[in-house]
Design a protein around this motif. Sequence first.
Motif, short mmCIF file in Angstrom:
data_model
loop_
_atom_site.label_atom_id
_atom_site.label_comp_id
_atom_site.label_asym_id
_atom_site.label_seq_id
_atom_site.Cartn_x
_atom_site.Cartn_y
_atom_site.Cartn_z
N UNK A 1 -68.12 -47.55 9.30
CA UNK A 1 -66.99 -47.20 8.43
C UNK A 1 -66.09 -48.41 8.21
N UNK A 2 -65.82 -49.17 9.27
CA UNK A 2 -64.98 -50.37 9.13
C UNK A 2 -65.65 -51.40 8.22
N UNK A 3 -66.97 -51.49 8.30
CA UNK A 3 -67.70 -52.40 7.42
C UNK A 3 -67.64 -51.93 5.97
N UNK A 4 -67.64 -50.62 5.79
CA UNK A 4 -67.50 -50.07 4.43
C UNK A 4 -66.20 -50.54 3.80
N UNK A 5 -65.09 -50.42 4.56
CA UNK A 5 -63.80 -50.84 4.04
C UNK A 5 -63.77 -52.34 3.75
N UNK A 6 -64.40 -53.13 4.59
CA UNK A 6 -64.47 -54.58 4.35
C UNK A 6 -65.20 -54.88 3.05
N UNK A 7 -66.30 -54.16 2.82
CA UNK A 7 -67.08 -54.42 1.61
C UNK A 7 -66.37 -53.92 0.35
N UNK A 8 -65.59 -52.84 0.49
CA UNK A 8 -64.81 -52.36 -0.66
C UNK A 8 -63.80 -53.43 -1.07
N UNK B 1 -74.08 -57.26 13.34
CA UNK B 1 -72.94 -57.58 14.21
C UNK B 1 -72.59 -56.45 15.17
N UNK B 2 -73.34 -55.33 15.12
CA UNK B 2 -73.10 -54.19 16.00
C UNK B 2 -71.66 -53.67 15.86
N UNK B 3 -71.20 -53.59 14.64
CA UNK B 3 -69.84 -53.10 14.38
C UNK B 3 -69.90 -51.70 13.79
N UNK C 1 -72.19 -51.54 -1.76
CA UNK C 1 -71.28 -51.51 -0.60
C UNK C 1 -71.96 -50.89 0.60
N UNK C 2 -72.68 -49.78 0.40
CA UNK C 2 -73.34 -49.10 1.52
C UNK C 2 -74.43 -49.97 2.12
N UNK C 3 -75.23 -50.63 1.26
CA UNK C 3 -76.34 -51.46 1.74
C UNK C 3 -75.83 -52.65 2.55
N UNK C 4 -74.83 -53.35 2.00
CA UNK C 4 -74.28 -54.52 2.70
C UNK C 4 -73.59 -54.10 3.99
N UNK C 5 -72.83 -53.00 3.96
CA UNK C 5 -72.14 -52.53 5.16
C UNK C 5 -73.12 -52.14 6.26
N UNK C 6 -74.19 -51.44 5.90
CA UNK C 6 -75.19 -51.05 6.90
C UNK C 6 -75.87 -52.29 7.49
#
Length: 643
Positions: A411-418, A406-408, A395-400
């Motif tokens: 934390x929001x990407x973390x929730x998306x990946x969860x 996408x310059x987002x 989750x951390x790798x994909x979110x980062x």
Amino acid sequence: MQLNIERQHLMLKNSETILHNDLQLPAIGLLKEHEPIFSNIYLLYLSYNSSEKNLTQENKTKCIHAKEFDLIPTNYSYDALLFVMKRYHRPCQQLQEKKSKTICFYDPHIYFCFCNETTRRSICFIYDFKYDRCNECLNDGQCYAGERKTNKKEFICRCKPCIYGALCEFRMDRLKYSFESLLILDVTSTNNEINFTTQSGPKSITWIYMSICIIMTIVGLLSNTCTYLALNQQKNIRSIISRYIQMTAIVNQLILICLLIQIIYIILNQYNILNNSFINLFFCKSSSYILNCFSYISKWFTAFLSISRARLTNQIHIYSRKQYIWLLIIIITILSLNATEIIFHRLINDPRKPNYFICTVEILDNQWNIFETIFRITNHIIPFLLNIYAVITIIRTVARSKSNIHKTNFVSEIWKQIKQYYEQLACPILIIMCSAPELLMILIIKCHQWDNTSIRTSMIIMHFISFVPQMLSYYLFIQPSTVYRKAFIDNTRIGQILYKILDHQWNIFETIFRITNHIIPFLLNIYAVITIIRTVARSKSNIHKTNFVSEIWKQIKQYYEQLACPILIIMCSAPELLMILIIKCHQWDNTSIRTSMIIMHFVSFVPQMLSYYLFIQPSTVYRKAFIDNTRIGQILYSIIQSS
């Protein structure tokens, strides 16, 4: 002189009478009451001419231990016995002086004495105080023999605290718990008062346990077979990840089969069907060992599966031999260290039942208990932590990566990946959630509480729950993945059949289920109200000699509120149900039809708004109670009156 024992009977504490086979009871009757720490001896009678004797408190006299008279030192040898015997007349003399009626006293080394009221002297007999003892009980249990002359196999065991079983064979200390012993205790009869178990035939609860296990095995077979076939057909998805899933599915099914075999073995043993000692010994030592080994290996497979996914996400080459070597080392370690199951499981024979064998665990050293507990907890916790760590890494790798592209916000990407990888979190969390209750119960429940039937049953249910993940391989690995699910449906015959059945039948089932839950309660409501109206109308027409039909109409007016509730519920629900059945699927693009359907859906909830008007307002008693006894009722009533 010697006091010879002619007959000896075993009785429970609640026994009220003693019967003798001969025409008369022996000249002297003694009763021994064995408590957990000490024993008391009572004189029942002297020269009692009958074959029956009541064992009430008034009919027995307690014989006093010689220590209470300070006749004997704390420890004395046989050489000092003659010196001690000179004091034996004192109790009779002392008790005569106190004008208390004394009958008997005893020195548990050798003598049992009676007091002669005339001479104030004692009459002592040599008595074998260990005549009722035997050596058939395990784990330092106290063995009490019955009538040795006619039946040498008649005995009973008093077990120490936390030890149970007919022979005190089951140790239920906190670190010595085993599922087999718990299940055997639950399917036999336990007398909690004296802490011993008498063997009996299996109870109905046994068949419930076996039925549950059979259902779990069948469901698991379907789920694990589908999982294996889904990953066995598509060559382009054959990878180390798919191999781990396949191996996990195979091991999961073996676990369920071993669990079923273990329960069947216990039941067959209770029926005394398995008379062969070799077969008994094989299943006794192997069933628990194989089951535990497969359970631990399955957990490690899921851990290595998550690690492989994490390495793939980090673009690390995962076809390394090191991973297979590490997995092989762990499997060998589990097989080796879990060998304590084979070493400490042993087969014992109950002397009272020829060819009846009991499988029990005998751990002599407490260090082995600590080792086994640590080993068990380790094989639950470490795979769980590795699973969680691997999923968090993914989750951390994909979110980062996505937040950088996408310059987002990270934390929001973390929730998306969860949300996207929830299925990878579901597996380890489900495994630990199903295993944790059993582990906590082992550590929390005190050993003397195992004689409580509800606690034993709860523990067995929790043990079954710990095997739930082994049933759900398909839902944990295949169903959440679009690729795996599509491969299963497209490339396997069983997948195509199940898809057609579920796709077509599920909609029919859901529709029938929904209509049934509207119609049947409505019909039951109407039937109940009609029954009330008819019964009251018939009663009144008979009493007042009036027309039955006219009485019916009177009762309908009186009980209209009971008719109003079911009629209103079905009237509000019917339009939506009819629309679902009538409207064709291509008509849903019409805005007016969609709007009408939404309004009808809201209308179906109108009865939930009108509880007061349906149940309280029509009833004079309920309405008066609401107005008189509630603050809000008084306020609303005053507002309505004033307006």
